[in-house]
Design a protein around this motif. Structure first.
Motif, PDB file in Angstrom:
ATOM      1  N   LYS A 165      -2.460   6.464  -8.964  1.00  0.00           N
ATOM      2  CA  LYS A 165      -2.785   5.179  -8.649  1.00  0.00           C
ATOM      3  C   LYS A 165      -1.269   4.902  -7.772  1.00  0.00           C
ATOM      4  CE  LYS A 165      -4.294   1.652 -10.299  1.00  0.00           C
ATOM      5  NZ  LYS A 165      -4.528   0.045 -11.488  1.00  0.00           N
ATOM      6  N   GLN A 196       1.849   5.328  -4.565  1.00  0.00           N
ATOM      7  CA  GLN A 196       1.827   5.669  -3.240  1.00  0.00           C
ATOM      8  C   GLN A 196       2.906   6.014  -2.902  1.00  0.00           C
ATOM      9  OE1 GLN A 196      -0.064   2.641   0.075  1.00  0.00           O
ATOM     10  NE2 GLN A 196      -1.664   3.120  -0.958  1.00  0.00           N
ATOM     11  N   PRO A 240     -13.037   5.496 -10.244  1.00  0.00           N
ATOM     12  CA  PRO A 240     -13.241   4.364  -9.703  1.00  0.00           C
ATOM     13  C   PRO A 240     -12.043   3.424 -10.123  1.00  0.00           C
ATOM     14  CG  PRO A 240     -14.753   5.183  -9.944  1.00  0.00           C
ATOM     15  CD  PRO A 240     -14.612   6.027 -10.649  1.00  0.00           C
ATOM     16  N   SER A 261      -8.372   3.978  -8.838  1.00  0.00           N
ATOM     17  CA  SER A 261      -7.764   4.043  -7.562  1.00  0.00           C
ATOM     18  C   SER A 261      -6.529   3.282  -6.847  1.00  0.00           C
ATOM     19  CB  SER A 261      -9.112   3.927  -6.689  1.00  0.00           C
ATOM     20  OG  SER A 261      -9.709   2.095  -7.726  1.00  0.00           O
ATOM     21  N   GLY A 262      -6.150   4.079  -5.575  1.00  0.00           N
ATOM     22  CA  GLY A 262      -4.937   3.097  -4.846  1.00  0.00           C
ATOM     23  C   GLY A 262      -4.260   3.758  -4.535  1.00  0.00           C
ATOM     24  N   GLY A 263      -3.907   4.988  -4.905  1.00  0.00           N
ATOM     25  CA  GLY A 263      -2.743   6.127  -4.107  1.00  0.00           C
ATOM     26  C   GLY A 263      -2.722   6.943  -3.614  1.00  0.00           C
ATOM     27  N   GLY A 287      -5.177   9.406  -1.323  1.00  0.00           N
ATOM     28  CA  GLY A 287      -5.891  10.096  -1.806  1.00  0.00           C
ATOM     29  C   GLY A 287      -6.621  11.406  -0.790  1.00  0.00           C
ATOM     30  N   GLU A 306      -1.289  -8.516   3.444  1.00  0.00           N
ATOM     31  CA  GLU A 306      -2.415  -8.105   3.184  1.00  0.00           C
ATOM     32  C   GLU A 306      -4.037  -8.310   4.467  1.00  0.00           C
ATOM     33  OE1 GLU A 306      -6.032  -6.649   0.681  1.00  0.00           O
ATOM     34  OE2 GLU A 306      -5.439  -8.927   2.017  1.00  0.00           O
ATOM     35  N   GLN A 331      -9.748  -2.667  -0.723  1.00  0.00           N
ATOM     36  CA  GLN A 331      -9.841  -2.495  -0.165  1.00  0.00           C
ATOM     37  C   GLN A 331      -8.063  -1.787  -0.595  1.00  0.00           C
ATOM     38  OE1 GLN A 331     -10.153  -2.461   4.174  1.00  0.00           O
ATOM     39  NE2 GLN A 331      -9.531  -0.723   3.665  1.00  0.00           N
ATOM     40  N   LEU A 332      -7.452  -3.067  -0.736  1.00  0.00           N
ATOM     41  CA  LEU A 332      -5.797  -3.155  -1.346  1.00  0.00           C
ATOM     42  C   LEU A 332      -6.087  -1.668  -2.846  1.00  0.00           C
ATOM     43  CD1 LEU A 332      -3.342  -4.972  -0.336  1.00  0.00           C
ATOM     44  CD2 LEU A 332      -3.071  -5.317  -2.275  1.00  0.00           C
ATOM     45  N   SER A 333      -7.001  -1.736  -3.573  1.00  0.00           N
ATOM     46  CA  SER A 333      -6.498  -0.793  -4.243  1.00  0.00           C
ATOM     47  C   SER A 333      -7.889  -0.154  -4.172  1.00  0.00           C
ATOM     48  CB  SER A 333      -7.071  -0.771  -5.587  1.00  0.00           C
ATOM     49  OG  SER A 333      -8.458  -1.580  -5.499  1.00  0.00           O
ATOM     50  N   CYS A 334      -7.825   0.755  -3.177  1.00  0.00           N
ATOM     51  CA  CYS A 334      -9.051   2.206  -2.640  1.00  0.00           C
ATOM     52  C   CYS A 334      -8.151   2.829  -2.181  1.00  0.00           C
ATOM     53  CB  CYS A 334      -9.257   1.459  -1.071  1.00  0.00           C
ATOM     54  SG  CYS A 334     -10.351   3.085  -0.741  1.00  0.00           S
ATOM     55  N   GLY A 335      -6.463   2.340  -2.099  1.00  0.00           N
ATOM     56  CA  GLY A 335      -5.637   3.786  -1.552  1.00  0.00           C
ATOM     57  C   GLY A 335      -5.302   4.081  -0.578  1.00  0.00           C
ATOM     58  N   ARG A 336      -5.240   4.989  -0.128  1.00  0.00           N
ATOM     59  CA  ARG A 336      -4.723   6.069   1.488  1.00  0.00           C
ATOM     60  C   ARG A 336      -5.380   6.954   1.437  1.00  0.00           C
ATOM     61  NH1 ARG A 336      -0.074   3.667   3.724  1.00  0.00           N
ATOM     62  NH2 ARG A 336       1.121   5.572   2.928  1.00  0.00           N
ATOM     63  N   ALA A 383     -13.991   1.266  -5.862  1.00  0.00           N
ATOM     64  CA  ALA A 383     -14.012   0.424  -5.941  1.00  0.00           C
ATOM     65  C   ALA A 383     -14.188  -0.543  -6.484  1.00  0.00           C
ATOM     66  CB  ALA A 383     -12.415   0.159  -5.140  1.00  0.00           C
ATOM     67  N   PHE A 395      -6.411  -5.632 -12.198  1.00  0.00           N
ATOM     68  CA  PHE A 395      -6.257  -3.862 -12.102  1.00  0.00           C
ATOM     69  C   PHE A 395      -5.089  -3.520 -11.629  1.00  0.00           C
ATOM     70  CE2 PHE A 395     -10.859  -5.797 -11.793  1.00  0.00           C
ATOM     71  CZ  PHE A 395     -10.956  -5.145 -13.170  1.00  0.00           C
ATOM     72  N   GLN A 396      -4.649  -4.497 -10.611  1.00  0.00           N
ATOM     73  CA  GLN A 396      -2.893  -3.876 -10.428  1.00  0.00           C
ATOM     74  C   GLN A 396      -1.516  -4.092 -11.371  1.00  0.00           C
ATOM     75  OE1 GLN A 396      -3.088  -6.677  -6.796  1.00  0.00           O
ATOM     76  NE2 GLN A 396      -5.238  -5.977  -6.367  1.00  0.00           N
TER      77      GLN A 396
END
Ligand SMILES: Nc1ncnc2c1ncn2[C@@H]1O[C@H](COP(=O)(O)OP(=O)(O)OP(=O)(O)O)[C@@H](O)[C@H]1O
Ligand SMILES: Nc1ncnc2c1ncn2[C@@H]1O[C@H](COP(=O)(O)OP(=O)(O)OP(=O)(O)O)[C@@H](O)[C@H]1O
Ligand SMILES: [Mg+2]
Ligand SMILES: [Mg+2]
Lengths: 576, 534, 318, 330
Positions: free
Chosen positions: B36, B38, B114, B117-119, B121, B408, D38-43, D53, D98-99
């Motif tokens: 998760k 970044q 899922p 998720s968040g890192g 990728g 955001e 979106q925010l917890s989807c990552g990059r 997600a 979740f965060q």
């Protein structure tokens, strides 16, 4: 020690006065102008005596008393001298004033409900007065407090001590107030209209108490009242005040017998008199308690007000049982008729008045006024009906909006129901002020800046502004001195003859009722116990309750009043 | 080799051991879950978790990818589609267990879940079968990651990808022992492979790291592990952070701020000799630019976009970002510090812009009285910058309305499908220091909307082709040339106005040593910081 | 009925305007006698005029609040020279990082701030008084709905709503209006609550019953009987609110629903200035001072008005 | 018994109010253009990953259904996801962040002591200062003291709290070096440190609110001092201090307490700005972070909790009311 009421006169010359007022002048500053309230007043009061301060409303009675305590508002400018046992009170050090207040001078204020702090219990407030001047323990204070409450004739001192002001009746509050005032054995008791708010029976009790206290505790009393009957009942000396000036000072007996000043004469002349009390043939054995005299339909015309078996309940506090204030009253008021409603405090007089005006919902029965069924009228009908209704509420102080001037209050019905132009309104307001004997300069004053009697007259002026078809007057003269009262009553009479309105006149002053009323209805615990032509009811009461009521009313003649007092005592002891 | 002589300030010297380093953080949370996170390779996560490769950054030199757990930065045999890594010997977790290739594979697999998720990728769409894979928790494994033995790990990619060694430095390439994986708690209790382990974790308050006894310095060429403990203080107001560090008293002497020093404080530090010494400013690094939404009204016209190139007042923008200390004026897309950058300027003008030229171009485009909306993040620094842009465009008669939204919402707006804005000021710090990272995410047409960062919504088939070609190229020199070509080609279409290469300034306490900020990434290298002893 | 004969036919209610004008005169006389209140009135007038004439004033200074003057700044973005760059050209100095004229910003800021502060206060007081008064007076289900609504609004961390609104609101909606709306939405409940409580107590007072007995309709009772007794409360509340609304304007600027830059606003300037307080204190002093003086003026005027409205305090020596 | 009925009656209406608040909050965040997934989807974030997600967090369902699931979770608890990675949130489950990988209930409970420490201390302080100033001001009406107090309160009313807070830190923390500038020390660990760290936030909050209370108190006091029973108290020969401090104050406190209930309630729900400025990990900071991260479950949880506190505070105020004002006794 027993002191007869006449004894102080003998020793008067030898004692120096307890309270000496000399050249007292009080001015109020209102919007940059000064208004004199008291001018160059001088009088003396000796220990153990009752000095009555009488005079018309607004003559400066209350202001004088407050000056002695240093309790006038910051807008007042005081000059002259007031000494208590030789000590100057005007401009005195705060510490001295503190010691005097409550310690040497006890005070009973005009309206006990307002004068007691709503958030503390009675016991708390009385005990505080004790501990303010005596370094006694809490428990000692409590003991003393209960003793005091008993002294002033309260039945259940412990319960009263635990109660908050709103949980007690006016009479109880007034007694508690007295208990507080005498808690430190003051040498002087100032009583400002101690019985105005009370009905005659309670009043008689309180006066008895004052007299008793004076005798037992050797206390001087400065009694402020406009009721000459009360004066006759308890006063030794009388000071007559008019427009801030002392016009006459004399022993009571002498004053009543031979008033020197013209104003005094006028004052006494204005006192309405009650017929001789005939208590000879009471029929207490089987009083027709629930059987009022049959409806008098001889008037022929349709009655303006017709009540049939009216019941009014007040919802009780939080799930408690409702209070039945009016219990099956049937009554009618014919066109141009003046019907008086008498009865002791809490008997439901005001409630009945309000029910007729449609201000409280009627639980059962019907109220018809001028053909309108008040209970079921539409809003529109009510509005029209009310434009023809004048009503004077019992408590003049609270029936006037504190934020509006006298002029604005009087003009209110005019602006509500007429389309008079401002000029015409102004003119009419002036006329009305004139009619109730108020100077037109009071127009711009707020209720707070007027004396009790002045406020009451403003309320009357408002009620008659539209020449109503029906006037409900709830104790309209309770705060007025006799001379003004006489003129107001005269005014009512003349208006009535001029416009022929009907009137429900609620009063505890039987003498006034006697003068004014065509018919009288006596209310007791929400029921009409006796009803009939004024003369019959007041001269030959059939119901014992009416008799008691009559006996309790003081008259402005010390000698006669002494007799009545004795009679009243006899009645009360008999009935209790 | 920790002995560096940076010109970017900061105290240097050999690494002294011991002490407690405090890091002041504005964020209220640190997520240690590699799936998760970044995090950059050289910041927080790098202290606790090692990956296959990592970065060697030195002031004044381009960043390099170097081996971390692996013995080298990966070998490819088929032009970039298959990559093989071998683990070093004697690698252990904090609990003494050996680090295996399977653990690395598992770590990568779980990043597909899922739930986690968040890192970062990048690998997810590159690995064969990655698009369909949903993580190991449902029992499946990812076949394109092979572990023939405990030391070897092989990746099979869908297309050739020359920068895979950089990808292997991302958090997801840290090993996770399957037995210790509790996805709910792993973000607070990761199994440490780096020099530190998480000792205590208090959400919103602090995170304390202590030494990992099983970390062996001999296997690690980038971490020096000077302090005995590292404490992150969380949720620290940035202004207060700066003031504490300027005051430099007590424990704050052993502290540094993780956030940039704001321009206002820079001016204050300017007047404070002691603090000035402890201020470290990076070389010009990340690109900040004005994105022109190429799919909106008048901005579709390249002439208008070119006019804006001249109209923008870069000097005002620079001042708004703190003056010379806040960044250097930019004219290219590939940033300094990235290998292969070619400097050029297609729209030469005074730093304050060329109003006449801009007006002329607008005239040619037949535009007057333009009204544009500028989407801005609503914090003070961003608003200041947006206003500088607004003021510049005002001079040529373009009325700009600033629409401030929170961070955001800004991200959602810019990376969303609608793109309801004309202009926006953005800054791009690539996730890995290759020209690829500069160009592809911002200008490939695949990155418009759907979470992509092509904020100019620029779509040019020619450029897409160039990007594809450069991405596949495994010869760095050739790749770099292709990227430079793409850079120029893009700017001919003027989808963005390069504004500055930002410089970030950081403040540290007087006991902090070996504190430096490279140009890429323009963040302090946590891995080498140490404390002066005695 | 004979009563009708001497009664003019009922006519639509007309307020006794003459009574009102005397009250106004009284008010004015009392106000005029109060030095402090006069000072406050003067201050309020001053700021109103300054706000109205902002373009003129800044034109006299030869400035406007939007033009950058980077030459007035040092390399780090801080103003050059004494007191934040005070000079003949820039009377209050310049804003750091932009070099915009601070004098022009402050006078133009008065527009926004006073508009937002007074506007939001006016709306919320109006809403609060109307709702509180009617709820207290009419009671019943209406009162219950109102009380619940108040509970909900008071229980709501308003930050959330503010952020959401700022994001949802279309760009075309003028921000000052939005701001006034947002601030008002969250401040009327507390006023309504207090007013409702007082109304409940007042409506049982005999003078209100007396008015009803005179045939007064609900509107008349509300406006002529109840409202005058609430003026003190309303005024005290209003004067407390105006400055806090101006302050809230600043706080909201941070949350993205403030007045968007570069429109000058005191609140935002003060917010920006905090960071500069050690480097360029004058940046805080000018807008902060303006805010303080305006607040003070509003409060003094409010205190004076309160006293003038309250008959009990008439004629007190000051 | 009567109290019990009263409490249960209030409880029902409290729950109703809370339901409405939670519903509004949900609705508001659905309307927001930002997307929590979106925010917890990552990059980089591909549409498929985004959908995954979203589905995991339950945001793919219609919001009404999400809301009902949330309500259900309070009673029965909830489980998110499935298999080894499933997350269980025990009842009462006010959602799961979740965060932060933590149940909202747990997060809130963790932050309560901080916010309560700030709020209660500040409230006590401002009540004392505010009411004190107001009383003195009213009693000494028109004098220099009155003017000074009201001018002071003007500053307090108009100063934004972050301004006062930061200036306070600069002055007392850095320039005078008197108090620590930030951080929180639990009372249980180090009472002195706790006090020491809270002094500045308390003072800052108190300064601002005290100003409002001073004005309010002064106005009420002026009214009450004109009442007849004050004259009676004086006529008893009481010292002025007692007349004002007991007879008048008790009546003044009745309206003050109403406002106090609202203020304390909302402060207990998170002293947002103070917590931010002083870096205190309280509920306000939690909410602010949650809003910044569009951490919807956390936002709803904290919102509900704050609302609950506010409503509770109002209820308590009503009880206190009964003590202060016998006429209003239940
Ligand atoms: N606070 C005040 N401000 C201005 N005038 C006042 C004030 N208090 C009393 N007055 C005026 O002073 C005069 C005397 O009032 P005071 O209350 O002594 O009358 P009173 O003799 O007690 O009459 P009542 O029998 O009606 O109570 C009145 O004309 C009244 O209007
Ligand atoms: N609003 C009310 N709620 C409950 N009970 C009331 C209310 N008003 C009056 N009562 C009760 O109704 C009864 C009749 O009251 P009412 O006021 O009619 O008496 P009254 O005859 O006018 O007395 P007084 O001579 O003291 O004015 C009393 O027992 C009183 O306590
Ligand atoms: Mg009197
Ligand atoms: Mg009555």
């Amino acid at each position: 020690m027993t002191v007869s009421p006449t004894e102080p006169h003998l020793t008067k010359a030898t004692r120096s006065p307890l309270l000496a007022v000399a050249g007292l002048a009080v001015e109020f500053e209102v919007d940059g102008d000064t208004h004199p309230a008291v001018r160059n007043a001088s009088f003396e009061l000796h220990g153990g005596q009752v000095l009555a301060l009488v005079g018309e409303s607004g003559s400066g009675k209350s202001v004088t008393a407050m000056a002695a305590l240093g309790l006038l508002p910051a807008t007042a400018r005081v000059s002259g001298s007031i000494t208590l046992d030789g000590a100057e009170l005007i401009g005195a050090e705060p510490s001295l004033l503190r010691e005097v207040r409550g310690g040497r001078i006890g005070t009973i204020f005009q309206e006990p409900m307002a004068a007691l702090n709503p958030v503390f219990t009675i016991g708390d407030q009385v005990a505080e007065a004790i501990r303010a001047h005596r370094p006694v323990s809490r428990s000692a204070a409590t003991a003393r407090l209960l003793e005091l409450l008993a002294t002033v004739g309260l039945d259940d001192p412990a319960r009263v001590a635990r109660s908050y002001p709103h949980e007690l009746s006016g009479g109880q509050l007034q007694r508690a107030m007295i208990a507080m005032a005498i808690s430190c054995d003051p040498v002087l008791l100032i009583a400002d209209e101690p019985t105005t708010a009370l009905d005659v029976t309670v009043q008689a009790g309180i006066l008895d108490l004052l007299r008793d206290l004076r005798t037992r505790l050797d206390m001087a009393v400065l009694l402020i009242t406009h009721d000459m009957g009360v004066v006759a009942d308890v006063a030794d000396d009388v000071v007559v005040l008019r427009d801030g000036q002392v016009v006459e000072q004399a022993p009571a007996a002498q004053l009543f017998a031979a008033p020197r000043h013209e104003y005094t004469r006028a004052l006494l002349h204005a006192v309405p008199t009650l017929p001789e009390l005939r208590l000879a043939e009471p029929e207490p054995a089987t009083p027709p308690a629930h059987e009022p005299r049959p409806l008098d339909t001889s008037a022929g015309t349709t009655p303006v007000v017709l009540l049939r078996n009216v019941v009014v309940d007040y919802p009780g506090r939080r799930r408690g049982r409702p209070v039945r204030a009016v219990d099956g009253v049937s009554l009618h008021i014919g066109q141009g008729e003046l019907v008086a409603l008498v009865g002791e405090s809490g008997s439901g007089k005001s409630t009945l008045g309000r029910a007729i005006a449609g201000l409280v919902p009627v639980t059962a029965g019907t109220v018809t006024v001028a053909g309108v069924d008040v209970g079921h009228a539409s809003r529109r009908e009510l509005r029209t009906f009310r434009s023809q209704l004048g009503i004077v509420f019992q408590d003049p102080a609270s029936s006037l909006n504190p934020r509006r001037t006298a002029g604005a209050s009087i003009a209110e019905p005019l602006s509500l129901h007429t389309d008079l132009r401002p000029d015409a309104q102004r003119h009419r307001v002036n006329e009305l002020l004139d009619a109730v004997e108020l100077p037109s300069r009071l127009r711009g004053r707020h209720p707070y800046e007027m004396s009790g009697g002045q406020r009451q007259r403003v309320a009357i002026a408002r009620a008659i502004a539209l020449n109503p078809a029906l006037l409900i007057a709830d104790e309209p003269t309770s705060a007025l001195d006799v001379s003004v009262q006489a003129r107001i009553l005269e005014l009512l009479r003349s208006l009535q003859s001029q416009f022929g309105f009907s009137c429900l006149f609620i009063s505890h002053d039987l003498a006034v009722v006697e003068q004014l009323a065509d018919r009288v209805a006596v209310l007791h615990r929400g029921r009409v116990v006796e009803e009939g032509p004024a003369d019959d009811v007041l001269r030959a009461p059939r119901h014992p309750y009416t008799s008691r009521l009559l006996a309790a009313a003081p008259v402005a003649d010390p000698a006669q009043q002494a007799l009545r007092r004795a009679a009243w005592r006899q009645l009360t002891t008999a009935s209790s | 080799n920790p002995d560096v002589t940076p010109d970017a300030g900061g105290s240097t010297g050999g690494t002294e051991k011991g002490g407690t380093l405090t890091i002041l953080n504005a964020a209220s949370d640190i997520n240690f879950d590699p799936a998760k996170s970044q995090n950059l390779a050289i910041t927080t996560l790098g202290l606790v978790l090692r990956r296959l490769t990592t970065w060697e950054v030195q002031p004044g030199k381009p960043a390099q990818v170097v081996p971390d757990l692996a013995t080298d930065t990966g070998k490819t045999t088929d032009g970039g589609k298959t990559w093989t890594f071998t683990l070093k010997d004697g690698l252990k977790y904090a609990d003494g267990a050996a680090i295996t290739a399977a653990d690395v594979k598992y770590g990568i697999e779980r990043s597909f879940a899922p739930e986690l998720s968040g890192g970062l990728g990048y690998h997810k769409s590159l690995l064969v079968g990655g698009t369909e894979y949903k993580g190991p928790y449902s029992g499946a494994d990812l076949a394109s990651v092979e572990t023939p033995d405990a030391k070897t790990i092989v990746f099979h990619l869908k297309t050739a990808y020359g920068d895979w060694p950089w990808i292997a430095s991302m958090p997801a390439f840290a090993p996770v022992p399957k037995a210790k994986d509790d996805p709910k708690k792993y973000s607070q209790t990761p199994v440490a492979s780096g020099p530190y382990q998480v000792e205590s974790y208090q959400q919103g308050v602090s995170v304390k790291l202590s030494r990992n006894p099983n970390w062996d310095a001999a296997t690690d060429q980038v971490r020096t592990a000077g302090p005995d403990n590292v404490v992150f203080q969380l949720g620290q107001d940035t202004t207060v952070q700066s003031q504490r560090l300027i005051a430099d008293s007590g424990d704050d002497r052993s502290a540094f701020g993780a956030g940039f020093v704001a321009p206002a404080q820079l001016a204050q530090i300017e007047q404070n000799a002691s603090a000035k010494q402890r201020l470290v400013t990076s070389d010009a690094g990340a690109l900040s630019y004005l994105a022109l939404n190429t799919q909106r009204g008048p901005l579709k016209d390249v002439k208008v976009r070119q006019a804006i190139q001249y109209a923008v007042d870069k000097r005002a923008y620079q001042v708004a970002s703190g003056g010379a200390i806040g960044g250097d004026l930019a004219s290219t897309l590939i940033t300094p510090g990235v290998a292969g950058r070619v400097d050029y300027n297609l729209y030469p003008a005074d730093p304050s812009g060329d109003v006449a030229k801009a007006k002329q171009l607008l005239g040619e485009a037949g535009q007057s009285g333009l009204k544009l909306t500028l989407l801005s993040e609503n914090d003070q620094p961003n608003l200041a910058k947006s206003q500088a842009i607004q003021q510049g465009l005002q001079r040529v008669g373009i009325a700009v309305t600033i629409k401030p939204v929170d961070e955001e919402a800004w991200t959602a707006e810019v990376s969303g499908d609608k793109g309801d804005y004309d202009l926006t000021v953005a800054s791009w710090q690539p996730d890995f220091p290759s020209a690829n990272g500069n160009i592809q995410p911002l200008f490939a047409s695949s990155e418009i909307g759907g979470g992509g960062y092509n904020s100019a919504r620029y779509s040019q088939p020619e450029v897409d082709a160039l990007i594809e070609q450069a991405t596949a190229e495994t010869d760095p020199a050739k790749a770099q040339a292709l990227w430079a070509q793409a850079d120029k080609r893009i700017l001919q279409d003027a989808p963005v106005v390069p504004l500055t290469y930002t410089k970030n300034s950081f403040l540290h306490g007087s006991k902090v040593q070996n504190f430096f900020v490279p140009s890429f990434p323009a963040y302090p290298n946590y891995l080498k910081v140490s404390l002066k002893q005695g | 009925m004979s009563a009708d004969t001497h009664l003019a036919p009922p006519a639509p209610t007309r307020p006794p305007s003459q009574a009102r004008s005397t009250t106004a005169r009284h008010l004015w006389r009392r106000l005029a006698a109060d030095r402090w209140a006069l000072g406050g009135a003067g201050g309020v007038a001053f700021f109103l005029v300054a706000a109205a004439a902002a373009p003129l004033l800044s034109a006299i200074a030869g400035q406007d609040p939007y033009t950058y003057d980077l030459d007035a700044l040092s390399d780090s973005g801080a103003p050059k020279g004494f007191g934040g760059g005070i000079s003949a050209q820039h009377w209050f100095g310049v804003e750091p990082m932009t070099g915009r004229d601070l004098f022009a910003i402050v006078v133009h800021g008065a527009r926004t701030s006073i508009l937002v502060g007074a506007g939001a206060t006016a709306v919320s007081v109006l809403l609060g008084v109307v709702v509180g008064l009617t709820a207290g007076f009419y009671g019943g289900w209406y009162d219950r709905v109102v009380t619940r609504t108040i509970d909900v609004l008071l229980g709501f961390p308003y930050l959330i709503f503010v952020i959401a609104l700022g994001a949802i609101a279309p760009t075309s909606l003028p921000k000052p209006l939005l701001l006034v709306g947002v601030l008002a939405i969250f401040s009327w409940p507390s006023i309504a609550r207090v007013v409702r409580g007082q109304t409940l107590a007042l409506k049982r007072r005999t003078f209100v019953v007396a008015s009803v007995a005179l045939g007064a309709g609900g509107w008349h009772v509300l406006v002529r009987q109840l409202l005058p007794n609430l003026t003190a409360t309303i005024i005290v509340y209003s004067t407390i609110m105006i400055p806090s609304m101006i302050g809230a304007e600043a706080a909201l600027s941070f949350l993205g629903v403030g007045v968007p830059p570069p429109t000058p606003a005191w609140g935002r300037s003060i917010g920006d200035a905090i960071g500069w307080v050690q480097t360029d204190p004058m940046f805080l002093v000018f807008p902060g001072g303006a805010l303080f003086l305006a607040t003070l003026a509003f409060n003094l005027l409010g205190d004076g008005l309160r006293d003038a409205f309250d008959p009990k305090t008439r004629g007190l020596r000051r | 018994m009567r109290l019990l009925r009263l409490v249960s009656g209030r409880l029902v209406s409290m729950i109703a109010t809370l339901l409405v608040i939670s519903l509004i909050t949900y609705a508001v965040f659905v309307l927001l253009p930002s997307d929590p997934a979106q925010l917890s989807c990552g990059r980089p974030c591909t549409p498929e990953r985004l959908a995954d997600a979203r589905a995991f967090m339950g945001y793919d369902q219609p919001w009404v259904q999400q809301y009902l699931a949330f309500l259900g979770g309070i009673v029965t608890g909830r489980t998110f996801g499935s298999g080894a990675a499933a997350v269980h949130c025990a009842a009462p489950c006010f959602g799961y962040s979740f965060q932060l990988n933590e149940s909202v209930t747990h997060l809130i409970l963790e932050r309560i002591p901080v916010t309560f420490s700030i709020a209660v201390g500040a409230a006590v302080l401002w009540l004392i200062i505010g009411v004190g100033t107001g009383v003195i001001s009213a009693v000494r009406r028109g004098t220099a003291i009155d003017r000074a107090a009201m001018t002071f309160s003007t500053i307090g009313v108009s100063a934004p709290s972050y301004l006062v807070g930061l200036l306070g830190i600069l002055l007392f923390g850095f320039t005078l070096n008197m108090v620590p500038v930030n951080g929180y020390v639990p009372l249980t660990e180090d009472p002195v440190g706790w006090l020491w760290h809270l002094v500045l936030p308390w003072c800052v909050l108190a300064l601002i609110s005290a100003a409002v209370y001073a004005r309010l108190t002064r106005g009420q006091m002026l009214d009450v001092l004109g009442e007849d029973y004050i004259r009676t108290a004086r006529a008893k020969g009481l010292r002025e201090r007692r007349v004002v401090g007991r007879h008048a104050l008790r009546n003044v406190l009745i309206p003050v307490v109403t406002v106090f209930g609202i203020d304390l309630g909302s402060l207990l729900g998170g002293a947002v700005i103070a917590e931010r400025v002083f870096s205190m990990p309280g509920l306000g900071a939690l909410l602010l972070d949650a809003v910044g991260n569009v951490d919807l479950p956390l936002i709803i949880g904290v919102t509900l909790f704050s609302a609950f506190l506010i409503i509770l505070a109002n209820f308590l105020v009503d009880l206190v009311y009964g003590v202060l004002d016998p006429r209003a006794a239940p």
